[in-house]
Design an enzyme around this catalytic site. Structure first.
Site, PDB file in Angstrom:
ATOM      1  N   ARG A  96       0.812  -1.221   0.000  1.00  0.00           N
ATOM      2  CA  ARG A  96       0.000   0.000   0.000  1.00  0.00           C
ATOM      3  C   ARG A  96       0.845   1.270   0.000  1.00  0.00           C
ATOM      4  O   ARG A  96       0.343   2.357  -0.292  1.00  0.00           O
ATOM      5  CB  ARG A  96      -0.923   0.018   1.208  1.00  0.00           C
ATOM      6  CG  ARG A  96      -0.204   0.039   2.546  1.00  0.00           C
ATOM      7  CD  ARG A  96      -1.180  -0.037   3.695  1.00  0.00           C
ATOM      8  NE  ARG A  96      -0.498  -0.081   4.986  1.00  0.00           N
ATOM      9  CZ  ARG A  96      -1.122  -0.209   6.144  1.00  0.00           C
ATOM     10  NH1 ARG A  96      -2.437  -0.306   6.169  1.00  0.00           N
ATOM     11  NH2 ARG A  96      -0.434  -0.247   7.267  1.00  0.00           N
ATOM     12  N   ASP A  98       5.185 -23.439   5.827  1.00  0.00           N
ATOM     13  CA  ASP A  98       5.842 -23.583   7.120  1.00  0.00           C
ATOM     14  C   ASP A  98       7.318 -23.789   6.815  1.00  0.00           C
ATOM     15  O   ASP A  98       7.714 -24.852   6.330  1.00  0.00           O
ATOM     16  CB  ASP A  98       5.276 -24.776   7.897  1.00  0.00           C
ATOM     17  CG  ASP A  98       5.869 -24.899   9.298  1.00  0.00           C
ATOM     18  OD1 ASP A  98       7.009 -24.428   9.504  1.00  0.00           O
ATOM     19  OD2 ASP A  98       5.218 -25.471  10.186  1.00  0.00           O
ATOM     20  N   HIS A  99       8.125 -22.778   7.089  1.00  0.00           N
ATOM     21  CA  HIS A  99       9.510 -22.827   6.619  1.00  0.00           C
ATOM     22  C   HIS A  99      10.295 -23.970   7.240  1.00  0.00           C
ATOM     23  O   HIS A  99      11.316 -24.398   6.689  1.00  0.00           O
ATOM     24  CB  HIS A  99      10.215 -21.487   6.870  1.00  0.00           C
ATOM     25  CG  HIS A  99      10.487 -21.177   8.302  1.00  0.00           C
ATOM     26  ND1 HIS A  99       9.568 -20.580   9.127  1.00  0.00           N
ATOM     27  CD2 HIS A  99      11.578 -21.404   9.068  1.00  0.00           C
ATOM     28  CE1 HIS A  99      10.080 -20.420  10.330  1.00  0.00           C
ATOM     29  NE2 HIS A  99      11.300 -20.919  10.324  1.00  0.00           N
ATOM     30  N   LYS A 106      13.529 -27.046   5.448  1.00  0.00           N
ATOM     31  CA  LYS A 106      14.905 -27.255   5.892  1.00  0.00           C
ATOM     32  C   LYS A 106      15.442 -28.572   5.336  1.00  0.00           C
ATOM     33  O   LYS A 106      14.749 -29.585   5.304  1.00  0.00           O
ATOM     34  CB  LYS A 106      14.979 -27.242   7.421  1.00  0.00           C
ATOM     35  CG  LYS A 106      14.704 -25.873   8.037  1.00  0.00           C
ATOM     36  CD  LYS A 106      14.807 -25.906   9.537  1.00  0.00           C
ATOM     37  CE  LYS A 106      14.554 -24.527  10.139  1.00  0.00           C
ATOM     38  NZ  LYS A 106      15.613 -23.553   9.799  1.00  0.00           N
ATOM     39  N   GLU A 145      15.349 -20.969  21.548  1.00  0.00           N
ATOM     40  CA  GLU A 145      15.772 -19.681  21.007  1.00  0.00           C
ATOM     41  C   GLU A 145      16.447 -18.879  22.108  1.00  0.00           C
ATOM     42  O   GLU A 145      16.043 -18.945  23.280  1.00  0.00           O
ATOM     43  CB  GLU A 145      14.574 -18.911  20.465  1.00  0.00           C
ATOM     44  CG  GLU A 145      13.839 -19.617  19.335  1.00  0.00           C
ATOM     45  CD  GLU A 145      12.627 -18.822  18.871  1.00  0.00           C
ATOM     46  OE1 GLU A 145      12.801 -17.961  17.989  1.00  0.00           O
ATOM     47  OE2 GLU A 145      11.528 -19.056  19.390  1.00  0.00           O
ATOM     48  N   HIS A 155       4.932 -25.487  13.838  1.00  0.00           N
ATOM     49  CA  HIS A 155       6.280 -25.979  13.563  1.00  0.00           C
ATOM     50  C   HIS A 155       6.548 -27.341  14.211  1.00  0.00           C
ATOM     51  O   HIS A 155       6.945 -28.298  13.544  1.00  0.00           O
ATOM     52  CB  HIS A 155       7.325 -24.980  14.064  1.00  0.00           C
ATOM     53  CG  HIS A 155       7.301 -23.672  13.354  1.00  0.00           C
ATOM     54  ND1 HIS A 155       6.982 -23.551  12.020  1.00  0.00           N
ATOM     55  CD2 HIS A 155       7.572 -22.418  13.778  1.00  0.00           C
ATOM     56  CE1 HIS A 155       7.058 -22.281  11.662  1.00  0.00           C
ATOM     57  NE2 HIS A 155       7.409 -21.580  12.709  1.00  0.00           N
TER      58      HIS A 155
END
Length: 484
Positions: free
Chosen positions: A51, A176-177, A181, A215, A239
């Site tokens: 936008r 879903d990344h 992998k 993480e 995930h």
């Protein structure tokens, strides 16, 4: 070993949200790497749509800056200039009619058209509708939608219905990344391509399975979003659920998108409901003045949302009855690490006596960092003095085993976007799969919300709450160490 690059057919790829963070960090640098590898035909084009008001030249400069920041080593200056020439930009109003005819004018006839919805889920339906209203979508159109795909079962069903009103399921790619992998795909190759493992891949030989996604970062600038989501919705329902499905599913009849997804769906539907005593939820504490705790990050001192969750799951089928699967994920833990560990049972009888100790074979699949696999086997410790046993890894670190070719392996977004262009949905979630995952997650979330329990506190830089350790200890097991 030679890495093969197979070019895809010419395409037009439109990235809605093309000036956003995900596009800058992952999508556009990833497409540039695929261009450098020779995977794109000369007349393929990438169109940014958002936008905000920009010219095509300003958009190209933004992409050049993103490549310089996130992938400065790929290609040559000439390659970069050639890639930028393929880019266009259109200002589009997702909720109105402005800009759509300009976008339609850029579409090339007779080629694959892919539309990446890198925007808030609330805009998915509006974008899908306008692609048809303005005659942009055709029978070769594919749409890519990012998570979160719903906040619960009801919202997931509503999103599926919005998309299904305009596109067939075969045209919808829920990304879903984690499934892109290299190691995740190698998990399927190891399971179904080797006679060594499949006969042992069941409750008779496997003691338990651990899936950890740790993480080191906190919620940071995502505090407002994360406090409405939490680790369960942000990580477990999607995930970790996908990793669990690939570990636990039956061999599909063939490596086909629906055959694979049918088997994954069966795993989700076989999951037992998790009692609250098998769940641990936590929130990280501050680590000094410069590292606020979870409550400070989300600016909500009464928050009952978890930044850490651990749980024990059971799959009610013949293959896995009696073998628990432990999931663990959290923010601000001691290391960044994603790992699946298949822990096999001890030998039924040790001929070496008590002094030899207890030993188990463990297959570990490392998703990040240092992608690869280890198989821990028991051998004699070298030297005199009797039969002393020790566990050592048979190591397959991709960067070492594959040599220079490992550097050319596409990252998750690169691979998945190329699969969209090819029309291969194997590594994407199907609508009924998403709904089944929410149908399992919703009652568990509702049960702790009804009780009103606040998550337990844990130290930043730790392995999580002590209660998570107890979850394993009471079963006579231990979590694997979290390490980079």
């Amino acid at each position: 070993m030679v890495s093969r690059v197979i070019p895809v057919d010419p395409f037009d790829l439109v990235i809605f949200g093309g000036t956003g963070d995900l596009a800058r960090r992952k999508i556009l640098p990833g497409l540039y790497r695929r261009f450098c590898s020779g995977q794109m035909e000369d007349n393929s084009r990438i169109i940014g749509a958002a936008r905000s008001e920009h010219s095509t030249e300003e958009f190209r400069q933004m992409v050049a800056d993103a490549i310089a920041e996130f992938d400065p080593k790929s290609g040559t200056p000439e390659m970069r200039a050639e890639f930028l020439e393929r880019l266009e930009y259109v200002q589009v109003d997702a909720l109105g009619d402005a800009g759509w005819q300009d976008l339609a004018a850029l579409m090339s006839p007779g080629r694959v058209r892919a539309f990446y919805f890198s925007v808030a889920p609330s805009l998915f339906g509006a974008l899908a509708e306008r692609l048809h209203t303005h005659g942009i979508a055709d029978d070769q159109t594919r749409i890519v939608v990012e998570k979160p795909f719903g906040h619960d079962l009801a919202s997931a069903k509503a999103l599926n219905a919005d998309l299904a009103a305009h596109f067939d399921e075969s045209q919808i790619y829920r990304i879903d990344h984690y499934l892109g992998k290299e190691t995740v795909q190698n998990l399927m190759a190891v399971r179904f391509g080797n006679m060594l493992f499949e006969p042992l891949w069941n409750a008779q030989y496997v003691d338990h399975i651990q899936i950890t996604v740790a993480e080191t970062v906190g919620v940071g600038g995502r505090g407002e979003y994360y406090d409405k989501s939490g680790a369960m919705r942000d990580m477990v329902q999607n995930h970790l659920m996908q990793l669990l499905c690939l570990i636990a599913m039956e061999p599909p009849a063939k490596f086909d998108h629906d055959a694979v997804r049918d088997e994954k769906l069966k795993v989700i539907r076989a999951l037992e409901q998790v009692p609250l005593q098998d769940v641990v939820r936590g929130q990280y504490l501050a680590a000094g003045a410069d590292e606020p705790g979870y409550l400070e990050h989300v600016e909500n001192a009464d928050s009952k949302t978890e930044s850490f969750i651990a749980m024990k799951l059971r799959v009610s089928n013949w293959r896995w009855a009696g073998t628990p699967i432990y999931l663990r994920t959290g923010k601000r833990l001691k290391a960044r690490s994603s790992e699946i560990a298949v822990v096999f049972k001890e030998t039924p009888h040790s001929i070496f006596g008590a002094d030899a100790g207890r030993h188990r074979n463990v297959l570990t699949i490392r998703l990040q960092p240092n992608e690869g696999m280890d198989l821990f086997v028991t051998i004699k410790e070298p030297g005199p003095g009797g039969m002393r046993l020790v566990d050592v890894p048979l190591d397959m670190t991709f960067a070492e085993a594959l040599g220079p070719d490992a550097e050319d392996v596409p990252d998750a977004y690169e691979r998945l976007i190329m699969d969209v262009i090819r029309g291969n949905q194997t590594l994407f979630m199907r609508g009924d799969e998403v709904e089944a995952a929410w149908a399992w997650a919703d009652p568990l979330i509702a049960s702790w919300e009804e009780r009103g329990d606040k998550p337990v506190a844990y130290e930043s830089g730790s392995t999580g709450p002590e209660e998570a350790l107890a979850l394993m200890h009471r079963d006579g097991r231990r979590w694997r160490e979290i390490r980079a």
